[in-house]
Design a protein around this motif. Structure first.
Motif, PDB file in Angstrom:
ATOM      1  N   MET A 341      19.376  41.258  47.085  1.00 40.05           N
ATOM      2  CA  MET A 341      20.378  41.314  47.997  1.00 40.05           C
ATOM      3  C   MET A 341      21.227  42.124  49.112  1.00 40.05           C
ATOM      4  SD  MET A 341      23.598  41.641  45.134  1.00 40.05           S
ATOM      5  CE  MET A 341      23.710  40.997  43.224  1.00 40.05           C
ATOM      6  N   ALA A 342      21.678  40.816  50.073  1.00 38.36           N
ATOM      7  CA  ALA A 342      21.458  42.278  51.892  1.00 38.36           C
ATOM      8  C   ALA A 342      22.610  43.228  50.779  1.00 38.36           C
ATOM      9  CB  ALA A 342      22.471  41.558  52.630  1.00 38.36           C
ATOM     10  N   PRO A 343      21.952  44.037  51.712  1.00 42.15           N
ATOM     11  CA  PRO A 343      22.674  45.873  50.977  1.00 42.15           C
ATOM     12  C   PRO A 343      24.439  45.514  51.916  1.00 42.15           C
ATOM     13  CG  PRO A 343      21.196  46.102  53.076  1.00 42.15           C
ATOM     14  CD  PRO A 343      21.126  44.280  53.045  1.00 42.15           C
ATOM     15  N   ASN A 344      25.035  44.783  52.560  1.00 37.49           N
ATOM     16  CA  ASN A 344      26.668  44.651  52.532  1.00 37.49           C
ATOM     17  C   ASN A 344      26.929  43.791  51.270  1.00 37.49           C
ATOM     18  OD1 ASN A 344      26.354  45.629  55.051  1.00 37.49           O
ATOM     19  ND2 ASN A 344      26.321  43.895  56.245  1.00 37.49           N
ATOM     20  N   THR A 345      26.418  42.961  50.823  1.00 35.11           N
ATOM     21  CA  THR A 345      26.924  41.987  49.835  1.00 35.11           C
ATOM     22  C   THR A 345      26.864  43.173  48.844  1.00 35.11           C
ATOM     23  OG1 THR A 345      25.986  39.927  51.009  1.00 35.11           O
ATOM     24  CG2 THR A 345      26.128  40.453  47.849  1.00 35.11           C
ATOM     25  N   LEU A 346      26.010  43.776  48.126  1.00 35.43           N
ATOM     26  CA  LEU A 346      25.166  44.836  47.249  1.00 35.43           C
ATOM     27  C   LEU A 346      26.698  46.026  47.639  1.00 35.43           C
ATOM     28  CD1 LEU A 346      24.578  45.416  44.419  1.00 35.43           C
ATOM     29  CD2 LEU A 346      23.118  46.908  45.781  1.00 35.43           C
ATOM     30  N   ALA A 347      27.184  46.467  48.142  1.00 31.93           N
ATOM     31  CA  ALA A 347      27.869  47.010  48.981  1.00 31.93           C
ATOM     32  C   ALA A 347      29.800  46.817  48.120  1.00 31.93           C
ATOM     33  CB  ALA A 347      28.464  47.485  50.002  1.00 31.93           C
ATOM     34  N   ALA A 348      30.038  45.124  48.245  1.00 33.37           N
ATOM     35  CA  ALA A 348      31.063  44.176  48.137  1.00 33.37           C
ATOM     36  C   ALA A 348      30.929  43.909  46.967  1.00 33.37           C
ATOM     37  CB  ALA A 348      30.626  43.241  49.186  1.00 33.37           C
ATOM     38  N   LEU A 349      29.877  44.237  46.511  1.00 34.83           N
ATOM     39  CA  LEU A 349      30.168  43.998  44.990  1.00 34.83           C
ATOM     40  C   LEU A 349      30.547  44.803  44.039  1.00 34.83           C
ATOM     41  CD1 LEU A 349      27.085  41.583  44.075  1.00 34.83           C
ATOM     42  CD2 LEU A 349      29.018  41.298  43.270  1.00 34.83           C
ATOM     43  N   GLN A 350      29.915  46.413  45.197  1.00 32.65           N
ATOM     44  CA  GLN A 350      30.334  47.600  44.092  1.00 32.65           C
ATOM     45  C   GLN A 350      31.590  48.439  44.132  1.00 32.65           C
ATOM     46  OE1 GLN A 350      28.127  48.704  42.004  1.00 32.65           O
ATOM     47  NE2 GLN A 350      26.477  48.628  42.704  1.00 32.65           N
ATOM     48  N   ALA A 351      32.455  47.471  45.749  1.00 32.96           N
ATOM     49  CA  ALA A 351      34.139  47.639  45.930  1.00 32.96           C
ATOM     50  C   ALA A 351      34.667  47.250  44.989  1.00 32.96           C
ATOM     51  CB  ALA A 351      33.929  47.261  47.605  1.00 32.96           C
ATOM     52  N   PHE A 352      34.214  45.965  44.989  1.00 30.49           N
ATOM     53  CA  PHE A 352      35.012  44.710  43.516  1.00 30.49           C
ATOM     54  C   PHE A 352      34.787  45.685  42.166  1.00 30.49           C
ATOM     55  CE2 PHE A 352      33.741  40.505  45.849  1.00 30.49           C
ATOM     56  CZ  PHE A 352      34.396  41.820  46.942  1.00 30.49           C
ATOM     57  N   ARG A 353      33.929  46.164  41.778  1.00 22.86           N
ATOM     58  CA  ARG A 353      34.060  46.729  40.195  1.00 22.86           C
ATOM     59  C   ARG A 353      34.509  48.174  40.903  1.00 22.86           C
ATOM     60  NH1 ARG A 353      30.238  44.572  37.325  1.00 22.86           N
ATOM     61  NH2 ARG A 353      30.144  45.724  35.730  1.00 22.86           N
ATOM     62  N   GLU A 354      33.727  48.690  41.269  1.00 18.55           N
ATOM     63  CA  GLU A 354      35.329  50.336  41.608  1.00 18.55           C
ATOM     64  C   GLU A 354      36.861  50.142  41.441  1.00 18.55           C
ATOM     65  OE1 GLU A 354      35.648  53.880  44.837  1.00 18.55           O
ATOM     66  OE2 GLU A 354      34.282  52.300  45.418  1.00 18.55           O
ATOM     67  N   VAL A 355      36.788  49.071  42.412  1.00 19.08           N
ATOM     68  CA  VAL A 355      38.240  48.529  42.370  1.00 19.08           C
ATOM     69  C   VAL A 355      38.988  48.077  40.964  1.00 19.08           C
ATOM     70  CG1 VAL A 355      38.997  46.434  43.243  1.00 19.08           C
ATOM     71  CG2 VAL A 355      40.240  48.169  43.684  1.00 19.08           C
ATOM     72  N   LEU A 356      38.455  47.221  40.024  1.00 14.10           N
ATOM     73  CA  LEU A 356      38.592  46.911  39.124  1.00 14.10           C
ATOM     74  C   LEU A 356      38.436  47.577  37.712  1.00 14.10           C
ATOM     75  CD1 LEU A 356      37.228  43.471  39.518  1.00 14.10           C
ATOM     76  CD2 LEU A 356      39.332  44.177  39.865  1.00 14.10           C
ATOM     77  N   GLY A 357      38.279  48.935  38.071  1.00 17.12           N
ATOM     78  CA  GLY A 357      38.163  50.184  37.369  1.00 17.12           C
ATOM     79  C   GLY A 357      36.693  49.410  36.345  1.00 17.12           C
ATOM     80  N   LEU A 358      35.657  49.257  37.101  1.00 12.15           N
ATOM     81  CA  LEU A 358      34.085  49.351  36.357  1.00 12.15           C
ATOM     82  C   LEU A 358      33.354  49.908  36.583  1.00 12.15           C
ATOM     83  CD1 LEU A 358      34.608  45.124  36.479  1.00 12.15           C
ATOM     84  CD2 LEU A 358      35.477  46.526  34.317  1.00 12.15           C
ATOM     85  N   PRO A 359      32.266  50.113  35.952  1.00 16.67           N
ATOM     86  CA  PRO A 359      31.031  51.450  35.954  1.00 16.67           C
ATOM     87  C   PRO A 359      30.672  49.786  37.013  1.00 16.67           C
ATOM     88  CG  PRO A 359      30.924  50.246  34.250  1.00 16.67           C
ATOM     89  CD  PRO A 359      32.285  50.061  34.377  1.00 16.67           C
ATOM     90  N   PRO A 360      29.572  50.697  37.935  1.00 14.47           N
ATOM     91  CA  PRO A 360      28.483  50.590  39.301  1.00 14.47           C
ATOM     92  C   PRO A 360      27.919  48.505  38.051  1.00 14.47           C
ATOM     93  CG  PRO A 360      28.428  52.284  39.944  1.00 14.47           C
ATOM     94  CD  PRO A 360      29.054  52.350  38.647  1.00 14.47           C
ATOM     95  N   ALA A 361      27.384  47.537  39.060  1.00 13.48           N
ATOM     96  CA  ALA A 361      26.205  47.239  38.549  1.00 13.48           C
ATOM     97  C   ALA A 361      24.770  47.634  38.598  1.00 13.48           C
ATOM     98  CB  ALA A 361      26.913  46.077  39.987  1.00 13.48           C
TER      99      ALA A 361
END
Length: 380
Positions: A341-361
Motif C-alpha cells: 500500500m502507498a503511505p496515503n492509502t495506509l493512513a486512510a485505512l487507519q483513519a477509518f479504523r480509528e473513527v470506527l473504534g477499531l484497532p489499527p490494521a
C-alpha cells in the motif's frame, strides 16, 4: 473542469500510448483475444471507478502481435494534464465561423430549396440516389450483385482449393513484401500531404480576421466555475445534507472512493477486486445498476467536497461493531497487502479504523470478507 465531471457522475477515460489503439481500453489485463464477454466484463470493471477524469496507463506489455497482453492502471487526472498535450485553443476560433455559416446555409436551404426538393423527390427516386452514392457504388461494383464479378468468385474458389505455402526465400514472396511496404508508405505519404492541404485550405478560408469576427458569436465559450459555485449546486448540497444517512453499502462505497482519492491511481487488479465486491457480493449484488451508480455518484460528491466530514460520519452509517469490522475488512481487502500500500492509502485505512473504534490494521486481508465462505469469519 474535472470537478464538474464528478458532479455530473461521469467517467471519462483517455489513453496516450504509442502501441495501443482506441480498442485497447476494452482489453483485459489477463486476456489476449477481444471477445465480447471480456469487453462487457471490462466495462463493468470501469463502472466501479468513482466518477472523474482518468488516464489509462499501460504499465506492462507482454507477448507479441495478437498475443499481446496489457497490464493497465487508471490514474486520476485534471484537465490541465490534457491541455498540456495541446498547443492551445487559438486555432479553434475558425470553427465558430464554420458553425455560423452552416446555420445560415441551413436556414436558406429550408426557406428556398427544401419545398421544391420535397415536391420533386419521391421514395423511389430517393432509393435510387442512395444506391448510386459513391460509397455504396464502390462496394456494390465489387460484390456478387455485379454479374461481371461472377468469374472472380469462381476463380477465388479454385485458388483457395489449390493454395499451398511457399518458402520464405521465394522471390515472389519477397517481391510481395517490398510492394506491400511501398504501397503502405505511398498511402501514408498521400494521407499526410492530403491532410496538410485540407488544413491549409480550411484555415485559408476560415482563419482570417474577418472570418473570426463573423464566427465570434458561435465561438466555443465555457465559464469555469469556482469551488464555492460547484459546492452550491443542488446535487452537491443534497449529497452533503444527507451524508449521515445510509448504511453498510454507502459506508463501504464511500471508503473505497476515499482510498482511491488518497492513491491518485487505481491498479487494474484492485479495480477488478472492487468491481467483484460491488457486483457479486451481497448486499451489493441485490442493487440495481441504477441504484449502484446513484450511490457511487452521491458518495463521490461527499468524498470530494467534504472529505473530513465523510470520514467522521462513518460511525453514523455503521452502527454495530460487526458492521464496522466487515466494512473495514472490505476496505482493506481492495488495496491488497499492507506492505504494497502507498503511505496515503495506509493512513486512510487507519483513519477509518480509528473513527470506527477499531484497532489499527496489522494483518493482511487477502480473502473477500463478503464471499459466502468468509462472511461469518469477517463478522466475528
Amino acid at each position: 473542469d474535472e470537478q464538474e465531471i464528478r458532479i455530473r457522475g461521469q467517467r471519462i477515460i483517455y489513453m496516450v500510448h504509442p502501441e495501443v489503439g482506441h480498442l485497447g481500453i476494452f482489453v483485459s489485463s489477463k486476456i489476449a483475444k477481444k471477445e465480447h464477454t471480456e469487453v462487457a466484463s471490462t466495462m463493468k470493471t470501469i463502472e466501479a471507478l468513482a466518477p472523474g477524469l482518468y488516464e489509462m496507463k499501460v504499465d506492462a506489455v507482454e507477448g507479441h502481435g495478437q498475443d499481446k497482453r496489457y497490464l493497465v492502471s487508471f490514474v486520476e487526472r485534471k484537465l490541465d494534464d490534457i491541455r498540456a498535450l495541446d498547443d492551445g485553443r487559438d486555432d479553434e476560433a475558425a470553427f465558430g465561423a464554420v458553425a455560423r455559416a452552416s446555420e445560415l446555409q441551413a436556414e436558406m436551404y429550408d426557406m428556398f430549396c427544401r419545398p421544391f426538393v420535397k415536391a420533386m423527390v419521391n421514395r423511389h427516386h430517393a432509393g435510387m440516389l442512395r444506391a448510386l452514392h459513391p460509397l455504396r457504388m464502390q462496394r456494390s461494383l465489387m460484390s456478387s450483385h455485379n454479374p461481371f464479378m461472377a468469374p472472380i468468385s469462381a476463380l477465388a474458389e479454385t485458388i483457395a482449393a489449390g493454395r499451398h505455402a511457399v518458402d520464405e526465400s521465394n522471390g515472389y514472396v519477397q517481391a510481395e513484401r517490398v510492394v506491400a511496404d511501398l504501397v503502405e508508405q505511398s498511402l501514408d505519404m498521400f494521407r499526410d500531404v492530403r491532410d496538410a492541404g485540407y488544413e491549409g485550405l480550411f484555415y485559408g478560408l476560415w482563419g482570417g480576421p474577418m472570418a473570426k469576427a463573423f464566427g465570434a458569436p458561435r465561438a466555443a465559450r465555457r465559464s469555469l466555475k469556482s469551488q464555492d459555485e460547484l459546492r452550491g449546486l443542488p446535487e452537491v448540497q443534497s449529497a452533503l445534507m444527507y451524508m449521515e444517512r445510509g448504511g453498510f453499502v454507502e459506508a463501504v462505497i464511500r471508503m473505497l472512493i476515499l482510498l482511491a482519492d488518497s492513491r491518485g491511481n487505481v491498479r487494474r487488479d484492485r479495480l477488478e477486486r472492487a468491481s467483484r465486491v460491488l457486483t457479486q457480493d451481497e448486499p451489493f449484488r441485490s442493487l440495481s445498476m441504477e441504484n449502484r451508480a446513484r450511490i457511487i455518484h452521491e458518495q463521490t460528491l461527499v468524498a470530494t467536497f467534504d472529505p473530513e466530514g465523510a470520514v467522521q460520519s462513518l460511525p453514523k452509517l455503521l452502527r454495530t461493531k460487526a458492521e464496522r469490522q466487515r466494512a473495514a475488512a472490505v476496505a482493506q481487502y481492495i488495496p491488497g497487502r499492507i506492505e504494497e500500500m502507498a503511505p496515503n492509502t495506509l493512513a486512510a485505512l487507519q483513519a477509518f479504523r480509528e473513527v470506527l473504534g477499531l484497532p489499527p490494521a496489522t494483518e493482511d486481508v487477502l480473502e473477500d470478507p463478503l464471499s459466502v465462505g468468509s462472511v461469518g469469519t469477517a463478522a466475528e
